[in-house]
Design an enzyme around this catalytic site. Structure first.
Site, PDB file in Angstrom:
ATOM      1  N   ASP A 227    -105.043   4.950 126.995  1.00  0.00           N
ATOM      2  CA  ASP A 227    -104.452   5.873 126.035  1.00  0.00           C
ATOM      3  C   ASP A 227    -105.301   7.140 125.936  1.00  0.00           C
ATOM      4  O   ASP A 227    -106.537   7.078 125.910  1.00  0.00           O
ATOM      5  CB  ASP A 227    -104.379   5.180 124.671  1.00  0.00           C
ATOM      6  CG  ASP A 227    -103.669   6.005 123.626  1.00  0.00           C
ATOM      7  OD1 ASP A 227    -102.482   6.304 123.818  1.00  0.00           O
ATOM      8  OD2 ASP A 227    -104.300   6.336 122.605  1.00  0.00           O
ATOM      9  N   GLU A 291    -102.913   7.762 130.953  1.00  0.00           N
ATOM     10  CA  GLU A 291    -102.031   8.611 130.163  1.00  0.00           C
ATOM     11  C   GLU A 291    -102.787   9.920 129.979  1.00  0.00           C
ATOM     12  O   GLU A 291    -103.636  10.046 129.097  1.00  0.00           O
ATOM     13  CB  GLU A 291    -101.715   7.999 128.796  1.00  0.00           C
ATOM     14  CG  GLU A 291    -100.725   8.869 128.026  1.00  0.00           C
ATOM     15  CD  GLU A 291    -100.884   8.817 126.511  1.00  0.00           C
ATOM     16  OE1 GLU A 291     -99.880   9.056 125.809  1.00  0.00           O
ATOM     17  OE2 GLU A 291    -101.996   8.563 126.015  1.00  0.00           O
TER      18      GLU A 291
END
Length: 571
Positions: A227, A291
């Site tokens: 993330d 990401e």
């Protein structure tokens, strides 16, 4: 009709050379994202859980995917739906137990599915034991050095240390009250106030995350989706940057400085270390997925150099407007950029942070993509959006490299656009007082059975977000085995992609089609597939002798490819 070569095939220029047939699994895998809260609820509390997932893994095996990626299921106060982690080595009681996680991984592996879990290294929850220790220890302590604490500006320190904003709206800093009750230092949170940023300049952070990686690798996990991979490292001195941040940021305006909180060069040292850890576990490859909302592509692919991550989401493809020119450009440039570092491109159209592409593509072409849609906003054309979504997915799954599917897109699910504000839980909605609608619309629980409680999501009517009335028509039991349904289209696409080796194939740009057509040839492993996506206003013809393998929608009575339709053909 396209001009054929002497062999009867459309002339084509090489974009991407084929990879070896025995390429590592992650170079061509199709990976399905499960948002655990919303996939299947076994205990009836209205929130999806790991036993619910385990019970329905056969559905994914039948769909034809290669792996499953889970959004966070760690122990968390759920201020940001689990992206505020309080304990990286335990499962939140909402979702089950570590034993449930082990059982789920074991069952997935029995079915031949690999398992990827989310890792959130940019920040923790404010309820993490480290942050609680930092609050108790006070300024200048080793405990506070794990996070980014600073004295405030102004005579009384009552102004934030700099002018950084939160991605979710508002200031990026919050002032704490010290143990003696006095106003104290400020801590940085690029997301919610309950998500304090870690200080990755402190070596203790790197050691802790290596330990976390090993904890899950030892339990059989096959990889990690990282993330905010472009975060972690902040520019020295934390210089001012008075620019609002958004979840889809990454592209710089001409002449704009690099944001001091994103894409700093030192972040790559973190991923080299992690790569080494994963490589030590041997075959089959364990992987890292970035990401990274980073542009231009030349900087984005630095995350997937040979000694760093294995995949990075292709957000340029996700954000592309529905025009043939833009799609051709992004496909070509993405493959060229990935090839420059020896990595696969990894295609994606929907995830838990964006409006589902079945709704997004039903909005006018050329407008800025919204961060959520409310009942008072212009509504997507649902039929047009689904038609284009099916065409877009058919194009995507013909491209070499990896691909990600977001739960429910195989059903053609639209966003929930009529959800009342009182049900919305996204911090973006709450922190902006509804100015930004946020991401709840794409996170609604999945419909499995039209006439069951909660549309088959669980054994009761309870759902943590309300399901739109239209979702019943999209339920799995309404599409399973139904010719022409979106579910059966996905099953066919995934089967044909595998049979024709499209994930490892070379790619050529086919000539002889109009400007409003994306025409490509995927060579597979010696079995070419012509891919024709018609984004123009008039139907287009396939070459003489072409045989349709799969189409995203019906062809015309005379065999032409209509508007907003993609076809795979043998020729």
């Amino acid at each position: 009709m396209p001009d054929p070569t002497e062999s009867g095939r459309p002339a084509a220029d090489l974009i991407h050379a084929a990879g070896p047939a025995d390429a590592a699994w992650w170079r061509h895998a199709v990976i399905y994202q499960i948002y655990p809260r919303s996939w299947a609820d076994a205990d009836g509390d209205g929130i999806g859980d790991l036993p619910g997932v385990t019970a329905r893994l056969d559905y994914l095996k039948a769909l034809g995917v290669d792996a499953v990626w889970f959004s966070p299921f760690y122990k968390s106060p759920q201020a940001d739906a689990g992206y505020d982690v309080a304990d990286y080595r335990d499962i939140d009681g909402l979702f089950g137990t570590l034993a449930d996680a082990d059982a789920m991984v074991a069952r997935a592996h029995e079915l031949g599915l690999k398992v990827i879990v989310d890792l959130v290294p940019n920040h923790t929850s404010d309820e993490h034991e480290w942050f609680q220790a930092a609050l108790a220890a006070g300024p200048g302590s080793p405990e506070r050095d794990r996070y980014i604490f600073r004295d405030g500006k102004g005579p009384d320190g009552d102004l934030p240390p700099n002018d950084w904003h939160s991605v979710f709206g508002g200031d990026g800093w919050t002032r704490v009250t010290e143990a003696d009750g006095s106003p104290g230092q400020w801590y940085l949170h690029l997301f919610d106030t309950k998500q304090p940023d870690l200080n990755w300049d402190n070596p203790e952070i790197g050691d802790e995350f290596e330990s976390i990686l090993r904890f899950w690798l030892d339990r059989g996990i096959d990889g990690f989706r990282v993330d905010v991979a472009h975060g972690l490292i902040k520019e020295k001195g934390l210089p001012d940057y008075d620019v609002e941040l958004h979840i889809l940021d990454g592209e710089l305006k001409p002449g704009a400085p690099m944001p001091p909180m994103w894409d700093q060069d030192a972040v790559h040292d973190v991923y080299r270390r992690w790569h080494s850890v994963l490589a030590g576990y041997g075959e089959p490859d364990r992987i890292l997925v970035a990401e990274a909302w980073v542009r231009p592509q030349e900087r984005a692919v630095r995350y997937v150099r040979p000694d760093e991550m294995h995949q990075a989401f292709n957000f340029d493809f996700l954000k592309a407007q529905w025009t043939a020119a833009e799609l051709r450009e992004v496909i070509t440039s993405s493959l060229e950029a990935a090839d420059s570092v020896g990595a696969p491109s990894t295609w994606v159209l929907s995830n838990h942070d964006v409006v589902r592409h079945a709704s997004r593509l039903g909005l006018p072409v050329g407008e800025r993509q919204p961060n959520g849609i409310s009942a008072t906003d212009p509504q997507p054309d649902r039929a047009l959006g689904l038609r284009r979504a099916r065409a877009a997915t058919t194009l995507m799954l013909a491209l070499p490299g990896g691909a990600y599917l977001y739960q429910g897109e195989e059903l053609g699910l639209p966003d929930s656009t009529d959800m009342p504000g009182e049900f919305r839980q996204d911090p973006t909605f709450l922190r902006t007082k509804g100015k930004e609608i946020g991401r709840d619309g794409c996170r609604v629980p999945i419909p499995w059975q039209k006439d069951a409680p909660s549309l088959g999501f669980g054994p009761t009517e309870a759902t943590w977000l309300p399901q739109p009335a239209v979702y019943g028509d999209y339920a799995v039991d309404q599409q399973d085995g139904v010719e022409g349904s979106t579910l059966e289209l996905y099953r066919t696409l995934l089967r044909c992609r595998r049979e024709r080796d499209l994930g490892t194939g070379g790619l050529r740009a086919a000539e002889g089609f109009g400007d409003d057509v994306v025409a490509l040839v995927n060579t597979g492993q010696g079995v070419p597939t012509l891919v024709v996506a018609n984004l123009g206003s008039e139907p287009v013809a396939l070459p003489e002798g072409a045989t349709v393998v799969v189409a995203s929608g019906d062809l015309t009575d005379d065999g032409l490819v209509p508007t907003d339709t993609t076809v795979w053909a043998s020729f």
